[in-house]
Scaffold this active site. Structure first.
Site, PDB file in Angstrom:
ATOM      1  CG  ASP A 120      -1.792   1.216   1.349  1.00  0.00           C
ATOM      2  OD1 ASP A 120      -2.461   1.536   0.352  1.00  0.00           O
ATOM      3  OD2 ASP A 120      -1.826   1.876   2.413  1.00  0.00           O
ATOM      4  CB  SER A 121       0.215   4.828  -0.460  1.00  0.00           C
ATOM      5  OG  SER A 121      -0.898   4.893   0.410  1.00  0.00           O
ATOM      6  CE1 TYR A 175       2.511   5.557  -3.415  1.00  0.00           C
ATOM      7  CE2 TYR A 175       1.157   3.750  -4.208  1.00  0.00           C
ATOM      8  CZ  TYR A 175       2.380   4.234  -3.804  1.00  0.00           C
ATOM      9  OH  TYR A 175       3.464   3.399  -3.804  1.00  0.00           O
ATOM     10  N   GLY A 176      -3.087   9.249  -3.446  1.00  0.00           N
ATOM     11  CA  GLY A 176      -4.373   9.738  -3.977  1.00  0.00           C
ATOM     12  C   GLY A 176      -4.293  10.952  -4.886  1.00  0.00           C
ATOM     13  CD  GLU A 189       0.371   6.409   6.193  1.00  0.00           C
ATOM     14  OE1 GLU A 189       1.515   6.239   6.649  1.00  0.00           O
ATOM     15  OE2 GLU A 189      -0.257   5.516   5.585  1.00  0.00           O
ATOM     16  CB  CYS A 222      -9.401   4.800   0.668  1.00  0.00           C
ATOM     17  SG  CYS A 222      -7.753   5.154   1.332  1.00  0.00           S
TER      18      CYS A 222
HETATM   19  N1  DGL Z   1      -4.760   3.209   0.936  1.00  0.00           N
HETATM   20  C1  DGL Z   1      -4.939   3.816  -0.299  1.00  0.00           C
HETATM   21  C2  DGL Z   1      -6.140   3.410  -1.072  1.00  0.00           C
HETATM   22  O1  DGL Z   1      -6.688   2.366  -0.808  1.00  0.00           O
HETATM   23  C3  DGL Z   1      -4.139   4.969  -0.753  1.00  0.00           C
HETATM   24  C4  DGL Z   1      -4.337   6.243  -0.040  1.00  0.00           C
HETATM   25  C5  DGL Z   1      -3.370   7.277  -0.496  1.00  0.00           C
HETATM   26  O2  DGL Z   1      -2.166   7.029  -0.429  1.00  0.00           O
HETATM   27  O3  DGL Z   1      -3.824   8.345  -0.936  1.00  0.00           O
HETATM   28  O4  DGL Z   1      -6.565   4.095  -1.965  1.00  0.00           O
END
Ligand code: DGL
Length: 270
Positions: free
Chosen positions: A10-11, A42-43, A152, A184
């Site tokens: 995951d991120s 990541y979003g 986080e 998410c």
């Molecule tokens: N946990 C992530 C998801 O399921 C990513 C969240 C992120 O890094 O913005 O989308």
């Protein structure tokens, strides 16, 4: 039987909500978890960049001999799942997609809320899920700007976290939703707060248990189940101490954490 580990990434810490389910369903499996905390979130990033990160991480997990890779991130799945399957055709991948299908089957009001990151909503995967499964159900989408960062840092219950969720959910509630999809993998860690805001008449859907069952099915079909292991290994591209503390707060696990370094944001130096 195959005693190599399950790779999960995951991120950041979001994929731990999926790891938790895999662990409880298959306690005999070794798991290696990678949190790309050097790049979280990541979003808001460009799809191409998330795809590059995902490829680098998949390569790293394969070097650690992962027998299957779980893309425990909706955003990375939206940006890279198809590409990863094409690039590593011999590797089984399990990804995440917003659980519109079960939500559309269960809603009584015909109105469903979906919470996810901007990149997840932009991707072709979400468009295809909506086209295949929404089935006349009206969807109300919202991003939760800043929520990933709150999770986080282990800030699961503060006024700021509540406000972010309240802002995202209020317009949906005004539209009479009776189901909300957590699109998410970070968000299941704030389910108590979501439930407090939406009340008991609104169902909250976390897809992680279904994803864990899918991992088990795939391993069974390929004769790869391991019941003799159970070792967990955690790796981050951020601060080891931060992931160590999250493991404690989010899962009650006390574990060592390894740190790796990205080379040019494309390749991981182990
Ligand atoms: N946990 C992530 C998801 O399921 C990513 C969240 C992120 O890094 O913005 O989308």
């Amino acid at each position: 039987m195959n005693t190599e580990p399950i790779g999960v990434f995951d991120s950041g810490v979001g994929g731990l909500s999926v790891l938790r389910e895999i662990r409880s369903l298959m306690p005999g499996e070794d798991i290696i978890y990678f949190g790309d905390q050097g790049h979280v979130p990541y979003g808001p990033r460009a799809m191409g960049q998330i795809q590059d990160f995902s490829e680098g991480i998949a390569q790293f997990l394969l070097k650690q001999r992962a027998k299957i890779i779980v893309v425990a991130c909706n955003t990375a799945s939206a940006a890279a799942l198809t590409y990863l399957r094409q690039t590593f055709p011999e590797v089984p991948f399990v990804g995440m997609e917003p659980a519109v299908k079960p939500a559309a089957e269960k809603t009584q009001t015909g109105k469903v809320g979906v919470l996810a990151t901007p990149a997840t909503f932009q991707g072709a995967l979400y468009a295809s899920v909506v086209e295949r499964f929404a089935n006349g159900v009206e969807l109300f989408q919202n991003t939760c700007n800043g929520l990933v960062q709150q999770i986080e840092t282990g800030d699961l219950n503060s006024e700021k976290t509540r406000q972010i969720l309240q802002n995202a959910l209020q317009p949906m509630l005004e539209n009479n939703i009776d189901t909300v999809v957590l699109g998410c993998t970070h968000y299941p860690f704030v389910i108590p707060l979501v439930e407090e805001i939406v009340g008991e008449k609104v169902r909250v859907i976390d897809p992680a248990p279904a994803v864990a069952r899918q991992v088990k099915r795939l391993l069974e079909t390929r004769g790869m189940i391991n019941e003799t292991g159970g070792i967990l290994r955690f790796v981050t591209s951020g601060e080891a101490a931060a992931l160590k503390s999250s493991l404690n707060i989010l899962l009650g696990i006390n574990s060592e954490v390894e740190t790796i370094i990205w080379k040019n944001d494309l390749e991981i130096v182990a």
